[in-house]
Design an enzyme around this catalytic site. Structure first.
Site, PDB file in Angstrom:
ATOM      1  N   LYS A   1       0.805  -0.912  -0.049  1.00  0.00           N
ATOM      2  CA  LYS A   1      -0.121   0.145   0.070  1.00  0.00           C
ATOM      3  C   LYS A   1       1.032   1.332   0.040  1.00  0.00           C
ATOM      4  O   LYS A   1       1.307   1.400   1.386  1.00  0.00           O
ATOM      5  CB  LYS A   1      -0.818   0.122   1.132  1.00  0.00           C
ATOM      6  CG  LYS A   1      -2.163   0.295   1.210  1.00  0.00           C
ATOM      7  CD  LYS A   1      -2.004   2.147   1.460  1.00  0.00           C
ATOM      8  CE  LYS A   1      -1.981   2.748   2.697  1.00  0.00           C
ATOM      9  NZ  LYS A   1      -1.441   4.446   2.229  1.00  0.00           N
TER      10      LYS A   1
ATOM     11  N   GLY B   1       1.392   3.421  13.349  1.00  0.00           N
ATOM     12  CA  GLY B   1       2.186   2.059  13.575  1.00  0.00           C
ATOM     13  C   GLY B   1       1.717   1.733  15.289  1.00  0.00           C
ATOM     14  O   GLY B   1       1.336   0.334  15.175  1.00  0.00           O
TER      15      GLY B   1
ATOM     16  N   GLU C   1       9.180   0.637  11.602  1.00  0.00           N
ATOM     17  CA  GLU C   1       9.848   1.307  12.001  1.00  0.00           C
ATOM     18  C   GLU C   1       9.085   2.225  11.672  1.00  0.00           C
ATOM     19  O   GLU C   1       8.239   2.901  10.550  1.00  0.00           O
ATOM     20  CB  GLU C   1      10.751   0.846  10.389  1.00  0.00           C
ATOM     21  CG  GLU C   1      11.649   1.076  10.287  1.00  0.00           C
ATOM     22  CD  GLU C   1      12.267   2.967  10.320  1.00  0.00           C
ATOM     23  OE1 GLU C   1      11.735   4.156  11.152  1.00  0.00           O
ATOM     24  OE2 GLU C   1      12.320   3.254   8.868  1.00  0.00           O
TER      25      GLU C   1
ATOM     26  N   CYS D   1      13.646   9.792   8.706  1.00  0.00           N
ATOM     27  CA  CYS D   1      13.567   8.712   9.854  1.00  0.00           C
ATOM     28  C   CYS D   1      14.517   9.115  10.684  1.00  0.00           C
ATOM     29  O   CYS D   1      14.418   9.288  12.218  1.00  0.00           O
ATOM     30  CB  CYS D   1      12.846   7.667   9.628  1.00  0.00           C
ATOM     31  SG  CYS D   1      13.631   6.430   8.978  1.00  0.00           S
TER      32      CYS D   1
ATOM     33  N   GLU E   1       9.349  14.600  16.964  1.00  0.00           N
ATOM     34  CA  GLU E   1       9.940  14.681  15.525  1.00  0.00           C
ATOM     35  C   GLU E   1       9.446  15.316  15.051  1.00  0.00           C
ATOM     36  O   GLU E   1       8.023  15.813  14.992  1.00  0.00           O
ATOM     37  CB  GLU E   1       9.573  12.999  14.596  1.00  0.00           C
ATOM     38  CG  GLU E   1      10.135  13.140  13.696  1.00  0.00           C
ATOM     39  CD  GLU E   1       9.880  11.552  13.296  1.00  0.00           C
ATOM     40  OE1 GLU E   1       8.674  10.994  13.137  1.00  0.00           O
ATOM     41  OE2 GLU E   1      10.823  10.824  12.315  1.00  0.00           O
TER      42      GLU E   1
HETATM   43  P1  NAI Z   1       1.245   7.754   8.967  1.00  0.00           P
HETATM   44  O1  NAI Z   1       2.247   7.260   9.176  1.00  0.00           O
HETATM   45  O2  NAI Z   1      -0.205   8.390   8.922  1.00  0.00           O
HETATM   46  O3  NAI Z   1       1.736   7.044   6.643  1.00  0.00           O
HETATM   47  C1  NAI Z   1       2.389   6.237   6.692  1.00  0.00           C
HETATM   48  C2  NAI Z   1       1.682   5.284   5.558  1.00  0.00           C
HETATM   49  O4  NAI Z   1       0.115   4.772   6.255  1.00  0.00           O
HETATM   50  C3  NAI Z   1       1.245   5.610   4.502  1.00  0.00           C
HETATM   51  O5  NAI Z   1       1.105   4.264   3.670  1.00  0.00           O
HETATM   52  C4  NAI Z   1      -0.393   5.729   4.786  1.00  0.00           C
HETATM   53  O6  NAI Z   1      -1.499   5.661   4.637  1.00  0.00           O
HETATM   54  C5  NAI Z   1      -0.286   4.338   5.673  1.00  0.00           C
HETATM   55  N1  NAI Z   1      -1.442   4.661   6.298  1.00  0.00           N
HETATM   56  C6  NAI Z   1      -2.549   5.611   7.299  1.00  0.00           C
HETATM   57  N2  NAI Z   1      -3.699   5.561   8.064  1.00  0.00           N
HETATM   58  C7  NAI Z   1      -3.225   4.245   8.366  1.00  0.00           C
HETATM   59  C8  NAI Z   1      -3.896   3.226   9.063  1.00  0.00           C
HETATM   60  N3  NAI Z   1      -4.769   3.176  10.124  1.00  0.00           N
HETATM   61  N4  NAI Z   1      -3.772   2.024   8.754  1.00  0.00           N
HETATM   62  C9  NAI Z   1      -3.213   1.302   7.683  1.00  0.00           C
HETATM   63  N5  NAI Z   1      -1.994   1.965   7.165  1.00  0.00           N
HETATM   64  C10 NAI Z   1      -2.120   3.630   7.387  1.00  0.00           C
HETATM   65  O7  NAI Z   1       2.069   9.284   8.627  1.00  0.00           O
HETATM   66  P2  NAI Z   1       2.315  10.358   7.513  1.00  0.00           P
HETATM   67  O8  NAI Z   1       0.225  11.075   7.624  1.00  0.00           O
HETATM   68  O9  NAI Z   1       2.498  10.705   6.061  1.00  0.00           O
HETATM   69  O10 NAI Z   1       3.365  11.492   8.306  1.00  0.00           O
HETATM   70  C11 NAI Z   1       3.385  12.138   9.878  1.00  0.00           C
HETATM   71  C12 NAI Z   1       4.615  11.492  10.298  1.00  0.00           C
HETATM   72  O11 NAI Z   1       4.567  10.866  10.778  1.00  0.00           O
HETATM   73  C13 NAI Z   1       5.679  12.743   9.766  1.00  0.00           C
HETATM   74  O12 NAI Z   1       5.610  14.156   9.979  1.00  0.00           O
HETATM   75  C14 NAI Z   1       6.635  11.714  10.136  1.00  0.00           C
HETATM   76  O13 NAI Z   1       7.318  12.624  11.642  1.00  0.00           O
HETATM   77  C15 NAI Z   1       6.249  10.790  10.674  1.00  0.00           C
HETATM   78  N6  NAI Z   1       6.463   9.380   9.685  1.00  0.00           N
HETATM   79  C16 NAI Z   1       7.837   8.743   9.931  1.00  0.00           C
HETATM   80  C17 NAI Z   1       8.232   7.861   8.674  1.00  0.00           C
HETATM   81  C18 NAI Z   1       9.559   7.415   8.816  1.00  0.00           C
HETATM   82  O14 NAI Z   1       9.882   6.664   8.575  1.00  0.00           O
HETATM   83  N7  NAI Z   1       9.916   6.472  10.027  1.00  0.00           N
HETATM   84  C19 NAI Z   1       8.048   7.536   7.426  1.00  0.00           C
HETATM   85  C20 NAI Z   1       6.781   9.631   7.725  1.00  0.00           C
HETATM   86  C21 NAI Z   1       6.055  10.101   8.511  1.00  0.00           C
END
Ligand code: NAI
Ligand code: MG
Length: 496
Positions: A187, A244, A261, A296, A398
Site C-alpha cells: 500500500k 504504527g 519502523e 526517520c 519528531e
Molecule cells: P503515516 O504514518 O500516517 O503514514 C504512513 C503510511 O501508513 C501511509 O501509507 C498511510 O496511508 C498509512 N496509513 C495511515 N493510516 C493507516 C491505518 N489506519 N492503517 C494502515 N495504514 C495506514 O505518516 P504521515 O501521515 O505520512 O506522516 C506523519 C508523520 O509521521 C511525519 O511528520 C513524520 O514525523 C512521521 N513519519 C515517519 C516516517 C518514517 O520513516 N519512520 C515516514 C513518514 C512519516
C-alpha cells in the site's frame, strides 16, 4: 517483455494515472474513484491515483494468495535469482525512476532521488543473492532422532510504506519477503503513489503474475482493510508512531507478526576533540538537509561541546547557505521541497514553536528560489535553532523537516543522559578522536544504529531498526529476512 525507460516524468505520471497493479495487470479502483497527485514544486496536478478501498484489497490479497502457493514451491535460490533479476532490470530504469520520484515527492534529483533509485535496484540484487541462506538447523536433541528446523514463508505479506523514501523502504520489505517465499501487497503512501507503481510494473515483467501487487490509497480506506484482511499473515510498516500503534493493535486482533519502523529524534554528539570538518560534513549528512530533513534517522538533535559550539554552527550555516533550493528536477538543485501541504504546515508550526522557545536563537539558512514558476512550491528555508534545552518540545518531538535543534554541552556523563532522554531510539552518533569515549558511547547510547564519526544511511547487510518507540524489528539484512518473513518449523524423525 522489456519496458523502455520513459525519461519524461510528466508523461510517465500521466500514463500511470488511476491504476492499481493487481494480478500482474493495471486495474482501476473498484470504486472508480481517484485522488490527485501534485508536483510539490509548483502545486500543479500531474496525475491521479486509484483510490483504493476494501474491494481492491480483497482482489489484491486473493491474487497474492494464489500466486504464493506456486512461488513457495520454487527452489529458494531460483526465487532469489528472479528477485535479483528484478534488481538488474530496475537498474536500467534508475534515471526514469529518479525523475519520477523527484516529481512526486519534491526531492532533488541529483542529491536524493537518483541516488534512491540506485539503492532500490541494489536492494533487490542484495536480497536476491540470499535465497540459499534460508537454511534450517540440525539439533543434537536425541541420538535416536533426527531433529531439524526448516524456514517456511508466512504467506501474504502487507507492506505499508510512507512517502519520504518510498523506493528504498518498499525494496527493503518487498525484496526480503519475496526471496523468503511470500507474496506481497504494497500500500503506497498517498503522497507518493506513482514511482512505486512503475516499479511494480517493471517487476511484473520478471515475476509471476499476482506475486507482487501495488495498491494506492489512504490509511483508513485502504491501509486498514489490508492489515485486517484474514489472509494477510504479516505486516511490515514504516511511518509515524501514531499510525504504527493503530497497525499494531489491528495486527494483535489477528495475532499476526508485525515489523514497525517509526521514526526518531536521533542525537549526534560532537565532542571537543572531534575533527571539525568531518563533524560539519556529518551534520549536513545527518540532518538530511538535501532531503528537507524528511528522514526517520535524521540526526535532528545536535549536541555540540561548548568549546567548539560557535565555530561548528557557523561552519554548518555557511555550508547550508551555499546550498541551492530550487526545482527538484534541475541538476543545479541541492534542496527541493516539502512533500505535502500537511507536512509544510507541520514544519512551519514547529519553526514557530522554536521561535517561541525560551532562550532559542533562530538561524535561517539558504535562500528561497526566485523562479516565479516555483512561487506556489512548498519550499522552506532550513533552520538551525541554538540555545535549546533537551527538555524543550522542539528537542523531543519528531519534526520531519529541515529543522536542526542544537544543545550546547559540557559534561560527558550529562550529554549521554540527555541523548538517551527521548522516547525514540532509532539512530545516534558520537564524534570524537578518543577511542575510549567512542566505545563507551556506542555501548550506552540507546539506539538501533550507532555510528562513530559518520552518519551513513541504511545499508544493505546491516540490520536496521529502532528501540523504544522507534519501532519493533529489523530490516535490510539476512537476519531480518529470516526473522521477519519466515516461520521456523521444528521437525523430528524418530529413527527407532
Ligand atoms: P503515516 O504514518 O500516517 O503514514 C504512513 C503510511 O501508513 C501511509 O501509507 C498511510 O496511508 C498509512 N496509513 C495511515 N493510516 C493507516 C491505518 N489506519 N492503517 C494502515 N495504514 C495506514 O505518516 P504521515 O501521515 O505520512 O506522516 C506523519 C508523520 O509521521 C511525519 O511528520 C513524520 O514525523 C512521521 N513519519 C515517519 C516516517 C518514517 O520513516 N519512520 C515516514 C513518514 C512519516
Ligand atoms: Mg497520517
Amino acid at each position: 517483455m522489456t519496458l523502455t525507460p520513459e525519461l519524461d516524468p510528466f508523461k510517465l505520471a500521466k500514463t500511470l494515472s488511476a491504476k492499481h497493479l493487481i494480478g500482474g495487470k493495471f486495474v482501476a479502483a473498484r470504486s472508480g474513484k481517484t485522488f490527485d497527485v501534485d508536483n510539490p514544486a509548483t502545486g500543479e496536478v500531474v496525475a491521479t491515483a486509484a483510490f483504493g478501498t476494501r474491494e481492491d484489497v480483497m482482489d489484491a490479497v486473493a491474487s497474492a494468495k494464489a500466486a504464493q502457493k506456486e512461488w513457495a514451491k520454487m527452489a529458494a535460490r531460483q526465487r532469489g535469482k528472479l528477485v535479483a533479476e528484478c534488481g538488474r532490470v530496475l537498474s536500467n530504469h534508475v534515471e526514469e525512476l529518479g525523475r519520477l520520484v523527484a516529481l512526486e515527492t519534491g526531492k532533488a534529483l541529483r542529491t536524493e532521488s537518483r541516488v534512491e533509485a540506485g539503492v532500490l535496484a541494489d536492494m533487490f540484487v542484495f536480497f536476491g543473492g540470499l535465497g540459499s541462506e534460508l537454511k534450517g538447523e540440525t539439533i543434537p536433541f536425541n541420538p535416536d532422532m533426527l531433529t531439524v528446523t526448516v524456514r517456511e514463508p508466512v504467506g501474504v505479506v502487507a507492506c505499508i510504506i510512507p512517502w519520504n523514501v518510498p523506493l528504498l523502504l518498499m525494496a527493503m520489505k518487498a525484496a526480503a519477503a519475496l526471496v523468503a517465499g511470500n507474496a506481497v501487497v504494497v500500500k503506497s503512501a498517498e503522497e507518493a503513489p506513482l514511482t512505486v507503481l512503475r516499479v511494480a510494473e517493471i517487476m511484473n515483467t520478471v515475476l509471476p503474475p499476482g506475486l507482487f501487487n501495488m495498491l494506492s490509497g489512504f490509511g483508513p480506506e485502504c491501509g486498514a482493510p489490508l492489515v485486517e484482511h484474514p489472509d494477510v499473515k504479516k505486516v511490515s510498516f514504516t511511518g509515524s508512531v501514531e499510525t504504527g500503534r493503530i497497525v499494531y493493535k489491528a495486527a494483535a486482533e489477528k495475532l499476526i507478526p508485525v515489523t514497525l519502523e517509526l521514526g526518531g529524534k536521533s542525537p549526534m554528539i560532537v565532542c571537543a576533540d572531534a575533527d571539525m570538518d568531518q563533524a560539519v560534513a556529518g551534520v549536513l549528512a545527518g540532518m538530511r538537509f538535501t532531503r528537507q530533513g524528511q528522514s526517520c534517522t535524521a540526526s535532528s538533535r545536535l549536541f555540540v561541546h561548548e568549546s567548539i559550539h560557535d565555530e561548528l554552527i557557523a561552519k554548518v550555516k555557511a555550508k547550508v547557505d551555499a546550498m541551492v533550493m530550487g526545482d527538484p528536477l534541475d541538476e543545479k538543485t541541492d534542496i527541493g521541497t516539502i512533500v505535502s501541504d500537511g507536512q509544510l504546515e507541520r514544519v512551519r508550526s514547529y519553526i514557530k514553536l522554536g521561535e517561541e522557545t525560551k532562550g532559542a536563537t533562530k538561524h535561517v539558512c539558504s535562500a528561497m528560489p526566485t523562479d516565479p514558476r516555483l512561487s506556489k512550491g512548498r519550499f522552506v528555508q532550513p533552520v538551525i535553532f541554538t540555545g535549546l534545552k533537551n527538555s524543550d518540545r522542539i528537542c523531543q518531538e519528531e519534526i520531519f523537516g529541515p529543522v536542526c535543534a542544537v544543545i550546547k554541552w559540557s559534561d560527558y556523563e550529562d550529554v549521554i543522559a540527555q541523548a538517551n532522554d527521548s522516547e525514540y531510539g532509532l539512530a545516534a552518533s558520537i564524534w570524537t578522536r578518543d577511542i575510549k569515549v567512542a566505545m563507551d558511547a556506542t555501548r550506552r547510547l540507546e539506539a538501533g544504529f550507532v555510528q562513530v564519526n559518520q552518519n551513513l544511511v541504511v545499508q544493505p547487510t546491516l540490520s536496521y531498526g529502532g528501540v523504544k518507540t522507534s519501532g519493533i524489528g529489523k530490516e535490510a539484512s539476512l537476519e531480518s529476512m529470516l526473522e521477519h518473513f519466515t516461520h521456523k518449523k521444528s521437525i523430528i524423525f524418530n529413527m527407532k
